[in-house]
Design a protein around this motif. Structure first.
Motif, PDB file in Angstrom:
ATOM      1  N   ASP A  78       0.841  -1.190   0.000  1.00 27.70           N
ATOM      2  CA  ASP A  78       0.000   0.000   0.000  1.00 27.70           C
ATOM      3  C   ASP A  78       0.878   1.242   0.000  1.00 27.70           C
ATOM      4  OD1 ASP A  78      -1.756   2.190   0.981  1.00 27.70           O
ATOM      5  OD2 ASP A  78      -3.192   0.565   1.290  1.00 27.70           O
ATOM      6  N   ALA A  79       0.505   2.219  -0.789  1.00 25.20           N
ATOM      7  CA  ALA A  79       1.255   3.478  -0.854  1.00 25.20           C
ATOM      8  C   ALA A  79       1.359   4.151   0.506  1.00 25.20           C
ATOM      9  CB  ALA A  79       0.585   4.424  -1.848  1.00 25.20           C
ATOM     10  N   ARG A  80       0.418   3.863   1.391  1.00 25.13           N
ATOM     11  CA  ARG A  80       0.402   4.508   2.709  1.00 25.13           C
ATOM     12  C   ARG A  80       1.262   3.795   3.731  1.00 25.13           C
ATOM     13  NH1 ARG A  80      -6.036   4.366   2.786  1.00 25.13           N
ATOM     14  NH2 ARG A  80      -5.451   2.308   1.998  1.00 25.13           N
ATOM     15  N   PHE A  99      -2.515   8.494  -7.771  1.00 21.98           N
ATOM     16  CA  PHE A  99      -2.439   9.516  -6.718  1.00 21.98           C
ATOM     17  C   PHE A  99      -3.817   9.994  -6.268  1.00 21.98           C
ATOM     18  CE2 PHE A  99      -1.169  13.781  -5.062  1.00 21.98           C
ATOM     19  CZ  PHE A  99      -0.233  13.356  -4.128  1.00 21.98           C
ATOM     20  N   HIS A 100      -4.781  10.082  -7.185  1.00 24.10           N
ATOM     21  CA  HIS A 100      -6.114  10.582  -6.832  1.00 24.10           C
ATOM     22  C   HIS A 100      -6.923   9.585  -6.005  1.00 24.10           C
ATOM     23  CE1 HIS A 100      -6.022   9.161 -11.090  1.00 24.10           C
ATOM     24  NE2 HIS A 100      -6.927   8.329 -10.617  1.00 24.10           N
ATOM     25  N   TRP A 101      -6.420   8.356  -5.843  1.00 22.17           N
ATOM     26  CA  TRP A 101      -7.104   7.386  -4.982  1.00 22.17           C
ATOM     27  C   TRP A 101      -6.683   7.525  -3.516  1.00 22.17           C
ATOM     28  CZ3 TRP A 101     -11.166   5.286  -6.934  1.00 22.17           C
ATOM     29  CH2 TRP A 101     -11.235   4.980  -8.290  1.00 22.17           C
ATOM     30  N   LEU A 102      -5.658   8.307  -3.235  1.00 23.77           N
ATOM     31  CA  LEU A 102      -5.131   8.420  -1.874  1.00 23.77           C
ATOM     32  C   LEU A 102      -5.837   9.550  -1.127  1.00 23.77           C
ATOM     33  CD1 LEU A 102      -1.319   8.108  -2.690  1.00 23.77           C
ATOM     34  CD2 LEU A 102      -2.924   6.283  -2.062  1.00 23.77           C
ATOM     35  N   PRO A 103      -6.625   9.233  -0.090  1.00 24.90           N
ATOM     36  CA  PRO A 103      -7.327  10.292   0.644  1.00 24.90           C
ATOM     37  C   PRO A 103      -6.367  11.269   1.309  1.00 24.90           C
ATOM     38  CG  PRO A 103      -8.221   8.121   1.176  1.00 24.90           C
ATOM     39  CD  PRO A 103      -6.956   7.891   0.410  1.00 24.90           C
ATOM     40  N   LEU A 124       4.341  10.983 -11.413  1.00 24.44           N
ATOM     41  CA  LEU A 124       2.964  10.510 -11.265  1.00 24.44           C
ATOM     42  C   LEU A 124       2.059  11.184 -12.283  1.00 24.44           C
ATOM     43  CD1 LEU A 124       0.998  12.791  -9.604  1.00 24.44           C
ATOM     44  CD2 LEU A 124       2.664  12.238  -7.829  1.00 24.44           C
ATOM     45  N   THR A 125       1.010  10.460 -12.646  1.00 21.95           N
ATOM     46  CA  THR A 125      -0.047  11.036 -13.465  1.00 21.95           C
ATOM     47  C   THR A 125      -1.335  11.020 -12.646  1.00 21.95           C
ATOM     48  OG1 THR A 125      -0.671   8.899 -14.421  1.00 21.95           O
ATOM     49  CG2 THR A 125       0.980  10.188 -15.601  1.00 21.95           C
ATOM     50  N   THR A 126      -2.102  12.078 -12.770  1.00 26.03           N
ATOM     51  CA  THR A 126      -3.381  12.164 -12.063  1.00 26.03           C
ATOM     52  C   THR A 126      -4.237  13.184 -12.796  1.00 26.03           C
ATOM     53  OG1 THR A 126      -4.394  12.502  -9.869  1.00 26.03           O
ATOM     54  CG2 THR A 126      -2.597  13.992 -10.486  1.00 26.03           C
ATOM     55  N   ARG A 127      -5.464  13.344 -12.351  1.00 24.98           N
ATOM     56  CA  ARG A 127      -6.344  14.325 -12.984  1.00 24.98           C
ATOM     57  C   ARG A 127      -6.757  15.355 -11.948  1.00 24.98           C
ATOM     58  NH1 ARG A 127     -11.483  12.045 -15.912  1.00 24.98           N
ATOM     59  NH2 ARG A 127     -12.657  12.699 -14.089  1.00 24.98           N
ATOM     60  N   VAL A 158     -15.385   8.997  -5.555  1.00 25.04           N
ATOM     61  CA  VAL A 158     -14.491   8.382  -4.574  1.00 25.04           C
ATOM     62  C   VAL A 158     -13.046   8.793  -4.835  1.00 25.04           C
ATOM     63  CG1 VAL A 158     -15.979   6.415  -4.146  1.00 25.04           C
ATOM     64  CG2 VAL A 158     -14.354   6.311  -6.033  1.00 25.04           C
ATOM     65  N   LEU A 159     -12.845   9.861  -5.596  1.00 21.89           N
ATOM     66  CA  LEU A 159     -11.507  10.338  -5.900  1.00 21.89           C
ATOM     67  C   LEU A 159     -11.147  11.529  -5.031  1.00 21.89           C
ATOM     68  CD1 LEU A 159     -11.605  10.157  -9.808  1.00 21.89           C
ATOM     69  CD2 LEU A 159     -10.880   8.414  -8.181  1.00 21.89           C
ATOM     70  N   PHE A 160      -9.860  11.701  -4.798  1.00 15.63           N
ATOM     71  CA  PHE A 160      -9.353  12.767  -3.935  1.00 15.63           C
ATOM     72  C   PHE A 160      -8.320  13.552  -4.732  1.00 15.63           C
ATOM     73  CE2 PHE A 160     -10.690   9.093  -1.538  1.00 15.63           C
ATOM     74  CZ  PHE A 160     -11.516   9.636  -0.568  1.00 15.63           C
ATOM     75  N   ARG A 161      -8.805  14.503  -5.519  1.00 15.26           N
ATOM     76  CA  ARG A 161      -7.949  15.222  -6.448  1.00 15.26           C
ATOM     77  C   ARG A 161      -7.379  16.485  -5.815  1.00 15.26           C
ATOM     78  NH1 ARG A 161     -12.565  14.392 -10.546  1.00 15.26           N
ATOM     79  NH2 ARG A 161     -12.014  12.438 -11.593  1.00 15.26           N
ATOM     80  N   VAL A 162      -6.249  16.923  -6.341  1.00 14.96           N
ATOM     81  CA  VAL A 162      -5.638  18.182  -5.916  1.00 14.96           C
ATOM     82  C   VAL A 162      -5.325  19.012  -7.149  1.00 14.96           C
ATOM     83  CG1 VAL A 162      -4.660  17.245  -3.794  1.00 14.96           C
ATOM     84  CG2 VAL A 162      -3.324  17.140  -5.896  1.00 14.96           C
ATOM     85  N   ASP A 163      -5.331  20.346  -6.973  1.00 14.42           N
ATOM     86  CA  ASP A 163      -5.002  21.212  -8.097  1.00 14.42           C
ATOM     87  C   ASP A 163      -3.492  21.436  -8.156  1.00 14.42           C
ATOM     88  OD1 ASP A 163      -4.371  23.197  -6.189  1.00 14.42           O
ATOM     89  OD2 ASP A 163      -6.363  24.109  -6.327  1.00 14.42           O
TER      90      ASP A 163
END
Length: 218
Positions: A78-80, A99-103, A124-127, A158-163
């Motif tokens: 697990d990444a955590r 990355f967007h799956w990590l709360p 990393l790639t994310t949206r 259920v995604l946790f995105r950041v700008d």
């Protein structure tokens, strides 16, 4: 394995190229899924390098291990929680569409920094957050009607995105320097609605309609 064979895999290969992964390097693929990208990276680093792919789902790791070879290994992880991985063990850490799956982001980033050697690279790639896709709009419209509306999702997705600004701050606080963030346009197309739903179910750990009773999902 089937649904991620095109867009996600292609995105991962571009990421590996952007990171200039080279022969002989040691790479950690976090959230490796069924191992397609890790296998590609193993080809890039060659026999003098090594790749370790980790994923929290045993079913995915079981498929990935069919790809294992001398320079390519997989483990449930697990990444955590990277406690089992030594300090400065890797030259590169890769997260493709993970990355967007990590709360919570700070803890995993600190772990990535620890397992990277001095001068190593994280890619990393994310949206980012923003406009909903057409598929998301349709889903929200349908789920707002009876009988589905009685079953409320815990949150809008259920995604946790950041700008971009948040991402930069997170990386900087984790200790990373020479931070490069690039926004690239992306479009995902499907041959029909069934294909779109199949991809959404497969890529969301079954959470696309996971809040509905089984009898309502079809």
């Amino acid at each position: 394995e089937r649904e991620s064979a095109t867009r996600q895999f292609d995105s991962g290969k571009h990421l590996v190229a952007d990171l200039a992964v080279a022969p002989g390097e040691r790479v950690l693929d976090v959230g490796c899924g069924t191992g397609r990208l890790a296998e590609h990276i193993a080809d890039v680093v060659g026999p003098g390098g090594s790749v370790l792919g980790i994923d929290p789902l045993p079913e995915r790791i079981a498929i990935a291990r069919e790809r294992a070879r001398a320079n390519l290994a997989f483990a449930i992880g697990d990444a955590r929680d990277l406690v089992g991985l030594g300090d400065a063990r890797f030259d590169v850490v890769v997260l493709n569409a993970v990355f967007h799956w990590l709360p919570e982001k700070a803890g995993p980033l600190a772990g990535f920094f620890r397992v990277l050697r001095r001068g190593g690279r994280l890619g990393l790639t994310t949206r980012p957050p923003g406009r909903r896709t057409e598929l998301q709009e349709v889903r929200l419209e349908v789920l707002g009607e009876p009988p589905f509306a009685r079953h409320v999702r815990p949150r809008d997705g259920v995604l946790f995105r950041v700008d971009v600004e948040q991402m930069h701050g997170l990386l900087e606080r984790a200790g990373f320097g020479d931070i490069r963030i690039e926004l690239r346009p992306a479009e995902q197309t499907f041959v029909d609605a069934e294909a779109a739903i199949r991809f959404s179910e497969a890529s969301s750990f079954g959470n696309f309609l996971g809040h509905l009773p089984v009898e309502l999902r079809e």
